[in-house]
Design a protein around this motif. Structure first.
Motif, PDB file in Angstrom:
ATOM      1  N   ASP A   1       0.824  -1.216   0.000  1.00 38.69           N
ATOM      2  CA  ASP A   1       0.000   0.000   0.000  1.00 38.69           C
ATOM      3  C   ASP A   1       0.857   1.265   0.000  1.00 38.69           C
ATOM      4  O   ASP A   1       0.376   2.354   0.290  1.00 38.69           O
TER       5      ASP A   1
ATOM      6  N   ARG B   1      -0.609   2.368   5.741  1.00 40.43           N
ATOM      7  CA  ARG B   1      -0.588   3.826   5.701  1.00 40.43           C
ATOM      8  C   ARG B   1      -1.586   4.461   6.657  1.00 40.43           C
ATOM      9  O   ARG B   1      -1.624   5.669   6.819  1.00 40.43           O
ATOM     10  N   GLY B   2      -2.432   3.640   7.283  1.00 39.76           N
ATOM     11  CA  GLY B   2      -3.472   4.165   8.179  1.00 39.76           C
ATOM     12  C   GLY B   2      -2.880   4.921   9.353  1.00 39.76           C
ATOM     13  O   GLY B   2      -1.746   4.679   9.749  1.00 39.76           O
TER      14      GLY B   2
END
Ligand SMILES: Nc1ncnc2c1ncn2[C@@H]1O[C@H](COP(=O)(O)OP(=O)(O)OP(=O)(O)O)[C@@H](O)[C@H]1O
Ligand SMILES: [Mg+2]
Length: 166
Positions: A20, A124-125
């Motif tokens: 991601d 990436r959260g």
């Protein structure tokens, strides 16, 4: 579950990894690439994307959802990740695929005929402090093939001493 792809007389094993664009996913990709090299397996690198929820809920959704731009950005994330990883020594093929849809179900589906699904523990959260993100957590619960979740690894160059040294 069929864990091997038959190519002529040869049984080619396939390893699937989800990326991601995060540092954690990059470490997962490098681990998966090293494992593919050891096993002589093919490597399938998957990136999934979907319309932001805010766009889907908007009355202007058909105008706001620039699908082509989102898909192009998704391809860039994928190809940049692969370019930055060391995959050159893999004996098998390195394949890349972009899938529109929810990450965990798409990864589980993509890995159906593989022998291993690899993800990072986080992505990436934004929520600090979680050990697992929602994608890695869902995969841990629902995957139908063996999985590997790569934990954070401190790098000597990034000044991050917390993981290795407590
Ligand atoms: N869109 C995606 N496509 C492919 N793989 C993904 C995608 N999102 C996450 N992953 C994989 O799952 C791993 C864990 O990411 P996850 O999204 O669970 O954590 P997070 O972003 O920190 O949390 P959250 O998304 O729940 O806020 C990543 O390192 C990557 O391997
Ligand atoms: Mg995430």
């Amino acid at each position: 579950m069929r864990a091997y792809i038959t190519r002529g007389e040869t049984e080619m094993e396939k390893i699937v990894v989800g990326v991601d664009g995060s540092e954690s996913a990059q470490q997962a990709l490098e681990w998966a690439a090293a494992e593919a090299k050891l096993r002589g397996a093919d490597l399938l690198v998957v990136h999934t994307w979907q319309q932001p929820a805010a766009v889907l809920m908007s009355p202007y959704a058909p105008v706001l959802a620039d699908t082509a731009a989102l898909e192009e950005a998704a391809w860039r994330t994928l190809t940049d990740s692969v370019a930055a990883a060391n995959v050159t020594e893999i004996v098998g093929q390195v394949q890349q695929v972009v899938v529109q849809g929810s990450a965990a179900p798409a990864l589980i589906e993509a890995a159906q005929e593989s022998s291993l699904l690899v993800v990072g523990s986080r992505g990436r959260g934004g929520f600090a402090g979680l050990l697992l993100g929602s994608v890695s957590q869902q995969i841990a619960h629902e995957a139908t093939v063996p999985i590997v979740i790569i934990p954070p690894v401190a790098r000597a160059t990034d000044g991050n001493r917390s993981q290795a040294e407590g």
